[in-house]
Design an enzyme around this catalytic site. Structure first.
Site, PDB file in Angstrom:
ATOM      1  N   HIS A   2      36.845  30.293  -9.745  1.00 17.31           N
ATOM      2  CA  HIS A   2      35.945  29.385 -10.458  1.00 17.31           C
ATOM      3  C   HIS A   2      36.091  29.626 -11.954  1.00 17.31           C
ATOM      4  O   HIS A   2      36.262  30.764 -12.385  1.00 17.31           O
ATOM      5  CB  HIS A   2      34.486  29.632 -10.043  1.00 17.31           C
ATOM      6  CG  HIS A   2      33.584  28.489 -10.341  1.00 17.31           C
ATOM      7  ND1 HIS A   2      33.017  28.290 -11.586  1.00 17.31           N
ATOM      8  CD2 HIS A   2      33.176  27.450  -9.572  1.00 17.31           C
ATOM      9  CE1 HIS A   2      32.290  27.185 -11.551  1.00 17.31           C
ATOM     10  NE2 HIS A   2      32.363  26.649 -10.352  1.00 17.31           N
ATOM     11  N   ASP A  47      32.898  25.430  -2.281  1.00 14.20           N
ATOM     12  CA  ASP A  47      33.687  24.627  -1.337  1.00 14.20           C
ATOM     13  C   ASP A  47      34.211  25.429  -0.156  1.00 14.20           C
ATOM     14  O   ASP A  47      34.759  24.854   0.787  1.00 14.20           O
ATOM     15  CB  ASP A  47      34.868  23.997  -2.088  1.00 14.20           C
ATOM     16  CG  ASP A  47      34.388  22.955  -3.076  1.00 14.20           C
ATOM     17  OD1 ASP A  47      34.747  23.061  -4.269  1.00 14.20           O
ATOM     18  OD2 ASP A  47      33.611  22.073  -2.668  1.00 14.20           O
TER      19      ASP A  47
HETATM   20  C1  SDX Z   1      34.310  23.156  -7.900  1.00 13.76           C
HETATM   21  O1  SDX Z   1      33.347  23.701 -12.691  1.00 13.76           O
HETATM   22  C2  SDX Z   1      32.473  23.658 -11.728  1.00 13.76           C
HETATM   23  O2  SDX Z   1      31.328  23.983 -11.865  1.00 13.76           O
HETATM   24  C3  SDX Z   1      33.025  23.094 -10.420  1.00 13.76           C
HETATM   25  C4  SDX Z   1      32.125  23.180  -9.197  1.00 13.76           C
HETATM   26  C5  SDX Z   1      30.913  22.285  -9.328  1.00 13.76           C
HETATM   27  O3  SDX Z   1      29.906  22.566  -8.670  1.00 13.76           O
HETATM   28  O4  SDX Z   1      31.018  21.236 -10.013  1.00 13.76           O
HETATM   29  O5  SDX Z   1      31.725  24.516  -8.984  1.00 13.76           O
HETATM   30  C6  SDX Z   1      32.884  22.710  -7.938  1.00 13.76           C
HETATM   31  O6  SDX Z   1      35.166  22.424  -8.342  1.00 13.76           O
HETATM   32  C7  SDX Z   1      34.629  24.526  -7.371  1.00 13.76           C
HETATM   33  C8  SDX Z   1      36.160  24.868  -7.483  1.00 13.76           C
HETATM   34  C9  SDX Z   1      36.881  24.216  -6.297  1.00 13.76           C
HETATM   35  N1  SDX Z   1      38.343  24.375  -6.457  1.00 13.76           N
HETATM   36  C10 SDX Z   1      39.039  25.227  -5.670  1.00 13.76           C
HETATM   37  O7  SDX Z   1      38.538  25.959  -4.825  1.00 13.76           O
HETATM   38  C11 SDX Z   1      40.548  25.167  -5.905  1.00 13.76           C
HETATM   39  C12 SDX Z   1      41.130  26.582  -5.938  1.00 13.76           C
HETATM   40  N2  SDX Z   1      40.680  27.231  -7.194  1.00 13.76           N
HETATM   41  C13 SDX Z   1      41.499  27.149  -8.343  1.00 13.76           C
HETATM   42  O8  SDX Z   1      42.477  26.209  -8.417  1.00 13.76           O
HETATM   43  C14 SDX Z   1      40.856  27.671  -9.621  1.00 13.76           C
HETATM   44  O9  SDX Z   1      40.256  28.869  -9.332  1.00 13.76           O
HETATM   45  C15 SDX Z   1      39.883  26.764 -10.328  1.00 13.76           C
HETATM   46  C16 SDX Z   1      40.450  25.400 -10.547  1.00 13.76           C
HETATM   47  C17 SDX Z   1      38.615  26.644  -9.576  1.00 13.76           C
HETATM   48  C18 SDX Z   1      39.579  27.393 -11.693  1.00 13.76           C
HETATM   49  O10 SDX Z   1      40.746  27.341 -12.433  1.00 13.76           O
HETATM   50  P1  SDX Z   1      40.884  28.079 -13.847  1.00 13.76           P
HETATM   51  O11 SDX Z   1      39.563  28.550 -14.345  1.00 13.76           O
HETATM   52  O12 SDX Z   1      41.710  27.203 -14.717  1.00 13.76           O
HETATM   53  O13 SDX Z   1      41.659  29.400 -13.465  1.00 13.76           O
HETATM   54  P2  SDX Z   1      43.243  29.546 -13.485  1.00 13.76           P
HETATM   55  O14 SDX Z   1      43.866  28.438 -12.699  1.00 13.76           O
HETATM   56  O15 SDX Z   1      43.669  29.737 -14.898  1.00 13.76           O
HETATM   57  O16 SDX Z   1      43.422  30.896 -12.642  1.00 13.76           O
HETATM   58  C19 SDX Z   1      43.302  32.169 -13.278  1.00 13.76           C
HETATM   59  C20 SDX Z   1      44.209  33.102 -12.480  1.00 13.76           C
HETATM   60  C21 SDX Z   1      45.638  32.569 -12.349  1.00 13.76           C
HETATM   61  O17 SDX Z   1      46.471  33.686 -12.116  1.00 13.76           O
HETATM   62  P3  SDX Z   1      47.304  34.314 -13.420  1.00 13.76           P
HETATM   63  O18 SDX Z   1      48.053  33.164 -14.055  1.00 13.76           O
HETATM   64  O19 SDX Z   1      46.238  34.920 -14.310  1.00 13.76           O
HETATM   65  O20 SDX Z   1      48.201  35.350 -12.787  1.00 13.76           O
HETATM   66  O21 SDX Z   1      43.724  33.181 -11.112  1.00 13.76           O
HETATM   67  C22 SDX Z   1      44.695  32.640 -10.228  1.00 13.76           C
HETATM   68  C23 SDX Z   1      45.632  31.784 -11.068  1.00 13.76           C
HETATM   69  O22 SDX Z   1      46.910  31.721 -10.466  1.00 13.76           O
HETATM   70  N3  SDX Z   1      43.937  31.800  -9.278  1.00 13.76           N
HETATM   71  C24 SDX Z   1      44.170  31.760  -7.987  1.00 13.76           C
HETATM   72  C25 SDX Z   1      43.196  30.903  -7.463  1.00 13.76           C
HETATM   73  N4  SDX Z   1      42.426  30.447  -8.442  1.00 13.76           N
HETATM   74  C26 SDX Z   1      42.889  31.019  -9.580  1.00 13.76           C
HETATM   75  N5  SDX Z   1      45.105  32.375  -7.233  1.00 13.76           N
HETATM   76  C27 SDX Z   1      45.029  32.092  -5.888  1.00 13.76           C
HETATM   77  N6  SDX Z   1      44.126  31.267  -5.294  1.00 13.76           N
HETATM   78  C28 SDX Z   1      43.197  30.658  -6.060  1.00 13.76           C
HETATM   79  N7  SDX Z   1      42.307  29.853  -5.499  1.00 13.76           N
END
Ligand code: SDX
Length: 422
Positions: A300, A357
């Site tokens: 998140h 989710d």
């Molecule tokens: C919602 O914003 C809100 O409030 C949203 C929400 C709401 O109520 O409105 O809470 C609802 O959208 C919840 C999120 C649902 N999405 C997912 O579950 C999709 C999977 N999650 C990710 O794609 C990610 O965690 C996000 C999109 C939620 C957040 O993305 P960020 O903040 O841009 O984080 P990032 O992509 O920069 O990740 C940081 C690191 C990265 O690794 P490094 O480059 O540092 O090595 O964490 C890793 C990412 O690769 N990472 C994950 C991961 N999520 C982040 N690695 C594996 N699995 C994951 N799910």
């Protein structure tokens, strides 16, 4: 601490500080470009506050979520979704008289114009309900003019009709007759009745399903300036009407990184189940930078601790499935994934926890809702939050159209040479 100082190319600039009710500190850079010629650069807006808001407070480090100051854990324990809608939009809990009128209005406006039923006929049977929902909500603007004096009525129309549109889109997709709203049912029971009743026989919504959906809707009701809410504010800042603004929020929510994740989570868990349930393999895949696989439902932008909604939903999943007598292997896979990641350095280091989710889809599935409808359920829940945020944006005295700047990295000036001279 009233000023922030910035030194740029040997010159010092001072900026006022804004401090929130819970002590958050913001640097007001409203004069940055005119004073220094520079802009800030923050792709993804992770460090950028777009507005002041009094609706929802999140502390990502502590895993705190409050609507209008009330902790989500208290609101989720016994309140009705329609009352939470009132709280988010009006800023206070309704008096008994206000609540009675509110519920009457939401019942009274739950029908859609009969001509709108024709819209459904144009969609292919496999049309994704999020595409239908966004276009139908936008189309409400063709029936209900956008006049300031009608804002309160249009807000109620939107809240009341969205569940009807969602249920009708499902009935259309399975070739069944529409079931009309009933004023004697709660918001969640009325939706489930429109989804699952058939004209041939009476259908009583089981209390366990009414309570489960009521809880899910409350937990999704608002979440400060997430992607879809920021979209609603962005579109509304141009003066676009409520229906157009919310329709754009539905489109933003559809994305798999946002509200679309609840559908992706189930598809991921089914993939793991069909692959022999080897969840370790998928945890390793999520850690493998050469794979584009992510554990959907994890991570998140704001929460760097447990998403409090996920904690509530994990328990609710156990309770609902037990009460329904459903034994879903996907729940066990989900729990195993959570258990492993909590001990895995990759996830600990990146503070990746289950989000809202991760467990919601397992409950929707146990309730008999089709996977394609999961993100529609998220939109149903988020409707009051979008409306409240749009209203707050519109009532902001210094409201301006949202128009970010950019850092240009394209070609510098070059002359066009017509082909014949090349
Ligand atoms: C919602 O914003 C809100 O409030 C949203 C929400 C709401 O109520 O409105 O809470 C609802 O959208 C919840 C999120 C649902 N999405 C997912 O579950 C999709 C999977 N999650 C990710 O794609 C990610 O965690 C996000 C999109 C939620 C957040 O993305 P960020 O903040 O841009 O984080 P990032 O992509 O920069 O990740 C940081 C690191 C990265 O690794 P490094 O480059 O540092 O090595 O964490 C890793 C990412 O690769 N990472 C994950 C991961 N999520 C982040 N690695 C594996 N699995 C994951 N799910």
């Amino acid at each position: 601490m009233k000023q922030a100082k910035l030194t740029l190319e040997g010159k010092e600039y001072e900026f006022p500080i804004v401090i929130g009710t819970e002590g958050e500190v913001g640097i007001d850079i409203g004069a940055l470009r005119q004073n220094s010629g520079a802009i800030t650069f923050d792709p993804g807006y992770g460090n950028t506050g777009s507005c002041r808001s009094a609706i929802t407070f999140i502390d990502g480090e502590q895993g705190i979520l409050r609507y209008r100051g009330y902790p989500i854990e208290e609101l989720a324990n016994g309140m009705r979704f329609t009352d939470v809608c009132y709280l988010l939009i009006h800023g206070h809990l309704p008096s008994p008289e206000q609540l009675s009128e509110w519920r009457h209005q939401l019942n009274h406006h739950s029908l859609i114009h009969e001509d709108m039923k024709k819209f459904f006929e144009g969609y292919p049977p496999n049309a994704h309900p999020m595409a239908i929902l966004s276009s139908m909500i936008g189309s409400l603007a063709t029936y209900y003019p956008d006049e300031e004096a009608l804002f309160d009525l249009n807000m109620i129309r939107l809240l009341a009709k969205t569940k009807t549109i969602a249920a009708f889109s499902y009935k259309k997709s399975i070739g069944q007759a529409y079931v009309y709203p009933r004023n004697d049912l709660t918001y969640s029971s009325d939706f489930l009745h429109m989804m699952f009743a058939v004209p041939a026989e009476p259908y009583g919504v089981p209390k366990v399903l009414d309570n489960a959906l009521n809880l899910l809707l409350i937990l999704h009701a608002d979440h400060e300036q997430n992607c879809s809410t920021s979209t609603v504010r962005m579109v509304g800042s141009s003066g676009a009407n409520l229906f157009a603004s919310i329709a754009s929020g539905v489109c933003a929510l559809w994305g798999p990184l946002h509200g679309g994740a609840n559908q992706e989570v189930i598809q991921m868990l089914e993939q793991i189940r069909d692959d022999g349930g080897d969840y370790n393999k998928y945890v390793d895949l999520a850690k493998d930078k050469t794979s584009d696989f992510r554990l959907m439902g994890f991570g998140h932008r704001v929460y760097k601790n447990f998403d409090p909604r996920a904690l509530i939903l994990k328990k609710a999943a156990d309770d609902v499935l037990n009460e329904l007598g459903v034994n879903d292997p996907l729940l066990e896979i989900a729990k195993n994934l959570e258990e492993i990641t909590l001990k895995d350095e990759f996830f600990i280091e990146r503070k990746l926890y289950p989000n809202v989710d991760f467990y919601s889809g397992i409950i929707y599935r146990a309730m008999g809702l089709p996977t394609e409808m999961f993100t529609v359920m998220f939109a149903l829940g988020r409707m009051p939050g979008w409306i409240a945020q749009w209203k707050e944006m519109r009532e902001e005295p210094s409201g301006r159209i949202n128009r970010p700047r950019q850092i240009y990295v394209g070609e510098q000036k070059r002359s066009y040479v017509p082909v014949k001279e090349r």
